[in-house]
Scaffold this active site. Structure first.
Site, mmCIF file in Angstrom:
data_model
loop_
_atom_site.group_PDB
_atom_site.id
_atom_site.type_symbol
_atom_site.label_atom_id
_atom_site.label_comp_id
_atom_site.label_asym_id
_atom_site.label_seq_id
_atom_site.Cartn_x
_atom_site.Cartn_y
_atom_site.Cartn_z
ATOM 1 N N HIS A 308 21.183 -2.449 -7.737
ATOM 2 C CA HIS A 308 19.801 -1.984 -7.824
ATOM 3 C C HIS A 308 19.782 -0.628 -8.492
ATOM 4 C CE1 HIS A 308 15.719 -0.937 -6.692
ATOM 5 N NE2 HIS A 308 15.546 -2.229 -6.537
ATOM 6 N N ASP A 365 16.744 -10.056 -3.441
ATOM 7 C CA ASP A 365 16.720 -11.398 -4.032
ATOM 8 C C ASP A 365 17.911 -12.260 -3.652
ATOM 9 O OD1 ASP A 365 14.308 -11.248 -5.494
ATOM 10 O OD2 ASP A 365 15.274 -9.895 -6.907
#
Ligand code: CMC
Length: 432
Positions: A308, A365
């Site tokens: 991320h 996700d």
């Protein structure tokens, strides 16, 4: 603004730049006067280190794994709220009282239908069209079916009729796009069902096989939508703000956000994760081969669902998604080999020096697709689910941008030009 300044030396001349402080103590150098003072601009491809606005909506600390909406911890909201309560919080700044929530629920039911003429559009998408392309197109057309009002009613102080319509109708559009994709008759929204139950019913009810809304699924859906509801200045939210800064209305701005979300590095990662798990499983579960590929600098392959831009520790949303995943699987006694595979991958990656040294942890996700699968949601709808969740955040940012004179400025970055500086025109017959 603090009294502190930052000093910048260019060609031996010292310039003073103001320092701005956030409510949690982070500092930012305000470079808005830089070009006027020095003639220089800043260069920051991918906006790795650029604050694009001042915002009061969401706080994210990527080093400590903290995510808060309007000051409330994400874990508290996911545990205690329903999705539209959190939507209300993001949009108005406050959690609703009991009465306010009842009125808001009523509005969500009241606006759930879409104009019947819009339904013809669904018929003309090619078979197997992506539900994401249908969603962004249909949200764009809301602009024509429900013209946005200049003096929009705002009974809640932050939720206009236009925003309430969009929040409610997007579920219907999403569910209709699925029904069209599989060729089943549309199921209309029901007045007796709440936000998430209504969506699940529109998705799964069939004339010959009525759907019983399962409270466990409703609770899981509420939680997962809450986890996706905002994430400060991510790619799609920045797209919404940028498009909106040109003066474009809410619907076209949100349509742009849906398109930005689609890519596999952003919201499309949930689809990419599922495809990857299926590929590895079909390949005999050879995780090491894929880990080796991810580490090879000459191979563009990446482990979707890991890493991320902002989190340098475990994504707090991923912790909760993983819990929901286990709850659903054990309560419904579902065995999904992809969940076992996902856990095995996480275990291996968590011990691998390549991933450890780059702070690559599972993100939101990585496990969300396994929950959607357990709900019966097909893979090509996963990013649509992300969009449903992210909608209140997008709207809150669009509103905040519009209500603030400074951030309402048209978004217009500069560039460092490194092309040919200047050359004379060459006539066509003399070009080689
Ligand atoms: N698998 C393997 N290596 C990775 C991965 C990954 N998933 N993510 C980053 N890296 C490596 C990358 O190759 C680079 O290595 P090196 O320093 O040797 O060149 C290093 O880690 C830093 O990566 P980056 O691309 O500079 O980081 P970024 O901040 O630009 O990208 C990201 C962030 C999310 C796009 C990236 O981590 C990624 O592509 N992840 C997979 C896609 C994904 O899961 N996206 C969903 C993000 S969460 C939902 C959302 O908010 O959108």
């Amino acid at each position: 603004m603090t009294s502190e300044t930052a000093q910048l030396t260019i060609d031996g001349v010292v310039y003073e730049l103001p320092v701005v402080e956030s409510s949690t103590g982070e500092k930012a150098v305000d470079i808005r006067s830089l070009r006027n003072q020095t003639g220089c601009i800043t260069l920051d491809s991918g906006y790795m280190n650029t604050g694009s606005c001042i915002s009061n909506i969401t706080y994210l600390d990527g080093e400590r794994g903290i995510l808060r909406y309007r000051g409330y911890d994400i874990a508290d909201l996911a545990k205690n709220c329903i999705f539209i309560e959190v939507a209300y919080l993001l949009l108005t700044g406050e959690l609703p009282t009991y009465d306010e929530l009842e009125v808001f629920k009523r509005d969500m039911r009241r606006y759930a239908l879409i104009h019947e003429d819009m339904i013809h559009f669904f018929d003309h998408f090619p078979p197997n069209s992506s539900p994401m392309s249908i969603l962004s197109t249909m949200v764009g057309t809301l602009h024509d079916f429900y013209p946005e009002m200049d003096l929009d009613e705002d009974p809640y102080g932050g939720i206009t009729t236009t925003t309430a319509r969009l929040l409610s109708k997007i579920r219907t559009i999403a569910a209709f796009s699925y029904k069209k994709n599989v060729g089943h008759p549309l199921v209309y929204p029901r007045v007796d069902l709440n936000y998430c139950s209504n969506f699940l019913n529109m998705m799964f009810d069939r004339p010959i096989m009525p759907y019983n809304v399962e409270p466990l699924m409703v609770s899981a859906l509420n939680k997962i939508l809450i986890l996706h509801a905002d994430h400060e200045q991510n790619c799609s939210t920045s797209a919404v703000r940028l498009v909106g800064s040109s003066g474009a209305g809410l619907y076209p701005s949100i349509s742009a956000g849906i398109n930005a979300l689609w890519g596999p590095l952003h919201g499309g990662a949930n689809v990419a994760v599922l495809r990857l798990l299926e590929t590895i499983r079909a390949d005999g579960g050879t995780i090491d081969k894929y880990i080796a590929r991810a580490k090879n600098p000459d191979d563009p392959f990446r482990f979707s669902g890991f890493g991320h831009r902002v989190y340098k520790t475990y994504d707090p949303r991923a912790t909760i998604v993983k819990e929901i995943c286990h709850d659903i699987m054990s309560s419904l006694e579902i065995q999904d080999p992809l969940l076992d595979l996902a856990m095995e991958i996480e275990e291996k990656i968590s011990k691998d020096e390549y991933f450890i040294s780059r702070n690559l942890y599972p993100n939101v996700d990585f496990y969300s697709g396994i929950i959607y699968r357990a709900m019966g949601i097909p893979t090509n709808m996963f990013t649509v689910m992300f969009a449903l969740g992210r909608l209140p955040g997008w709207i809150a940012h669009w509103q905040e941008m519009n209500n603030n004179k400074e951030s309402r400025r048209i978004g217009r970055p500069r560039q460092v030009y490194q092309g040919v500086a200047h050359r004379p025109y060459v006539a066509l017959e003399r070009r080689q």
